[in-house]
Motif scaffolding. Sequence first.
Motif, PDB file in Angstrom:
ATOM      1  N   MET A 187       0.826  -1.201   0.000  1.00 35.54           N
ATOM      2  CA  MET A 187       0.000   0.000   0.000  1.00 35.54           C
ATOM      3  C   MET A 187       0.867   1.260   0.000  1.00 35.54           C
ATOM      4  O   MET A 187       2.080   1.194   0.193  1.00 35.54           O
ATOM      5  N   ASN A 188       0.194   2.395  -0.241  1.00 33.37           N
ATOM      6  CA  ASN A 188       0.840   3.713  -0.211  1.00 33.37           C
ATOM      7  C   ASN A 188       1.992   3.793  -1.211  1.00 33.37           C
ATOM      8  O   ASN A 188       3.047   4.375  -0.932  1.00 33.37           O
ATOM      9  N   VAL A 189       1.774   3.237  -2.393  1.00 40.01           N
ATOM     10  CA  VAL A 189       2.815   3.193  -3.426  1.00 40.01           C
ATOM     11  C   VAL A 189       2.789   4.483  -4.237  1.00 40.01           C
ATOM     12  O   VAL A 189       1.751   4.872  -4.775  1.00 40.01           O
ATOM     13  N   GLY A 190       3.913   5.161  -4.325  1.00 35.06           N
ATOM     14  CA  GLY A 190       4.020   6.399  -5.082  1.00 35.06           C
ATOM     15  C   GLY A 190       4.348   6.149  -6.540  1.00 35.06           C
ATOM     16  O   GLY A 190       4.319   5.022  -7.033  1.00 35.06           O
ATOM     17  N   GLY A 191       4.667   7.215  -7.259  1.00 34.30           N
ATOM     18  CA  GLY A 191       5.013   7.102  -8.673  1.00 34.30           C
ATOM     19  C   GLY A 191       3.855   6.593  -9.498  1.00 34.30           C
ATOM     20  O   GLY A 191       2.776   7.165  -9.500  1.00 34.30           O
ATOM     21  N   GLY A 192       4.064   5.470 -10.199  1.00 33.38           N
ATOM     22  CA  GLY A 192       2.992   4.861 -10.985  1.00 33.38           C
ATOM     23  C   GLY A 192       1.921   4.222 -10.120  1.00 33.38           C
ATOM     24  O   GLY A 192       0.842   3.889 -10.604  1.00 33.38           O
ATOM     25  N   GLY A 193       2.211   4.016  -8.829  1.00 32.49           N
ATOM     26  CA  GLY A 193       1.228   3.482  -7.895  1.00 32.49           C
ATOM     27  C   GLY A 193       1.087   1.974  -7.910  1.00 32.49           C
ATOM     28  O   GLY A 193       0.356   1.414  -7.098  1.00 32.49           O
ATOM     29  N   ALA A 250      12.699  -8.718  13.426  1.00 35.01           N
ATOM     30  CA  ALA A 250      12.732 -10.182  13.526  1.00 35.01           C
ATOM     31  C   ALA A 250      11.502 -10.749  14.227  1.00 35.01           C
ATOM     32  O   ALA A 250      11.103 -11.885  13.969  1.00 35.01           O
ATOM     33  N   ASN A 251      10.866  -9.955  15.061  1.00 33.70           N
ATOM     34  CA  ASN A 251       9.666 -10.432  15.775  1.00 33.70           C
ATOM     35  C   ASN A 251       8.378  -9.969  15.089  1.00 33.70           C
ATOM     36  O   ASN A 251       7.360  -9.762  15.749  1.00 33.70           O
ATOM     37  N   TRP A 252       8.420  -9.819  13.759  1.00 34.24           N
ATOM     38  CA  TRP A 252       7.241  -9.381  13.017  1.00 34.24           C
ATOM     39  C   TRP A 252       6.091 -10.358  13.235  1.00 34.24           C
ATOM     40  O   TRP A 252       6.288 -11.531  13.529  1.00 34.24           O
ATOM     41  N   GLN A 253       4.875  -9.834  13.048  1.00 31.36           N
ATOM     42  CA  GLN A 253       3.691 -10.648  13.280  1.00 31.36           C
ATOM     43  C   GLN A 253       2.681 -10.479  12.157  1.00 31.36           C
ATOM     44  O   GLN A 253       2.577  -9.404  11.555  1.00 31.36           O
ATOM     45  N   VAL A 254       1.939 -11.540  11.890  1.00 31.47           N
ATOM     46  CA  VAL A 254       0.826 -11.486  10.943  1.00 31.47           C
ATOM     47  C   VAL A 254      -0.241 -10.555  11.516  1.00 31.47           C
ATOM     48  O   VAL A 254      -0.493 -10.535  12.725  1.00 31.47           O
ATOM     49  N   GLY A 255      -0.848  -9.765  10.651  1.00 30.86           N
ATOM     50  CA  GLY A 255      -1.859  -8.809  11.082  1.00 30.86           C
ATOM     51  C   GLY A 255      -1.310  -7.420  11.306  1.00 30.86           C
ATOM     52  O   GLY A 255      -2.080  -6.475  11.515  1.00 30.86           O
ATOM     53  N   MET A 256       0.007  -7.268  11.234  1.00 29.95           N
ATOM     54  CA  MET A 256       0.639  -5.965  11.430  1.00 29.95           C
ATOM     55  C   MET A 256       0.993  -5.336  10.085  1.00 29.95           C
ATOM     56  O   MET A 256       1.166  -6.032   9.076  1.00 29.95           O
ATOM     57  N   THR A 257       1.120  -4.024  10.087  1.00 30.53           N
ATOM     58  CA  THR A 257       1.531  -3.286   8.901  1.00 30.53           C
ATOM     59  C   THR A 257       2.850  -2.585   9.206  1.00 30.53           C
ATOM     60  O   THR A 257       2.983  -1.935  10.251  1.00 30.53           O
ATOM     61  N   TYR A 258       3.812  -2.705   8.287  1.00 27.86           N
ATOM     62  CA  TYR A 258       5.136  -2.126   8.487  1.00 27.86           C
ATOM     63  C   TYR A 258       5.441  -1.135   7.352  1.00 27.86           C
ATOM     64  O   TYR A 258       5.100  -1.379   6.188  1.00 27.86           O
ATOM     65  N   SER A 259       6.074  -0.036   7.698  1.00 31.66           N
ATOM     66  CA  SER A 259       6.354   1.021   6.732  1.00 31.66           C
ATOM     67  C   SER A 259       7.827   1.084   6.375  1.00 31.66           C
ATOM     68  O   SER A 259       8.696   0.945   7.253  1.00 31.66           O
ATOM     69  N   ALA A 260       8.110   1.313   5.096  1.00 31.84           N
ATOM     70  CA  ALA A 260       9.475   1.501   4.624  1.00 31.84           C
ATOM     71  C   ALA A 260       9.794   2.989   4.584  1.00 31.84           C
ATOM     72  O   ALA A 260       8.904   3.829   4.722  1.00 31.84           O
ATOM     73  N   SER A 261      11.047   3.299   4.373  1.00 28.89           N
ATOM     74  CA  SER A 261      11.463   4.698   4.264  1.00 28.89           C
ATOM     75  C   SER A 261      11.636   5.110   2.815  1.00 28.89           C
ATOM     76  O   SER A 261      12.023   6.244   2.531  1.00 28.89           O
ATOM     77  N   VAL A 262      11.360   4.202   1.883  1.00 27.21           N
ATOM     78  CA  VAL A 262      11.537   4.492   0.458  1.00 27.21           C
ATOM     79  C   VAL A 262      10.221   4.349  -0.277  1.00 27.21           C
ATOM     80  O   VAL A 262       9.285   3.701   0.190  1.00 27.21           O
ATOM     81  N   ASN A 263      10.161   4.980  -1.455  1.00 30.93           N
ATOM     82  CA  ASN A 263       8.968   4.903  -2.288  1.00 30.93           C
ATOM     83  C   ASN A 263       9.355   5.184  -3.735  1.00 30.93           C
ATOM     84  O   ASN A 263      10.445   5.679  -4.012  1.00 30.93           O
TER      85      ASN A 263
END
Length: 265
Positions: A187-193, A250-263
């Motif tokens: 989600m939240n994809v920039g550029g061409g989307g 490393a302790n990521w979980q299903v049901g969570m949303t994680y954000s990157a610093s790039v787009n």
Amino acid sequence: MASLLRLRSLSFFLAMVAVVVGTATAGGYYAPVFRATPWKQAYATFYGDETASETMGGACGYGNLFNSGYGTDTAALSTVLFNNGYGCGQCFQLRCVNSQWCYKGSPITTVTATNLCPPNWSQDSNNGGWCNPPRTHFDMAKPAFMKIAQWKGGIVPVMFRRVTCVRKGGIRFSFQGNGYWLLVYVMNVGGGGDVANMWVKGSKTGWISMSHNWGASYQAFATLGGQALSFKLTSYTSHETIIAYNVAPANWQVGMTYSASVNFH
């Protein structure tokens, strides 16, 4: 003197190549940048009411569109535009034309593709089966439709074009699946989307190719629990490739949303 002229010519040529190809990324490579497309003709309808509650949880898999940042400026695409889900996240400008229901001045609104408008083969393509192939059609959230035309018009001719998706922050990854199957909604994809290809890398693995599941989701059949995860993505439209390192701990979980610093650009 001739050598100096040749050197200047080469420098000018390389500079022009850089301008044509795109902008420089953090890694020093030049990446393509999405450009708006020419205006084309289509038609638009709307679904749901003023709250846009019926637009939530569409075929792209974005879930609650308020929580995922898309709000009510969204549309469901006909099969041709939806493109088996590769149209998810793309941004379009629309304006109503040649109808008594258009607002004066033909104002423009921008929407994000978040859903599929399925064919209705029981209806004629020009009388109810608005999203039947090969029609190009937008079934807009009602609040978005009301920015370009009076809702009582029902269906209006529009001009549309693809535009750059302007997003705040980096790409977001929503995790589903289990210990042996990772399903990621992008989600939240920039550029061409949009996204054409995607890979995941655990802190103990190399790059693993992810297959397109449906809509804006990609999957990997691998055991990745207990590892920090990085993602590599290629844009469907611009073919730009970016890498989001250590998006999930490393302790990521299903049901969570994680954000990157790039787009994408």
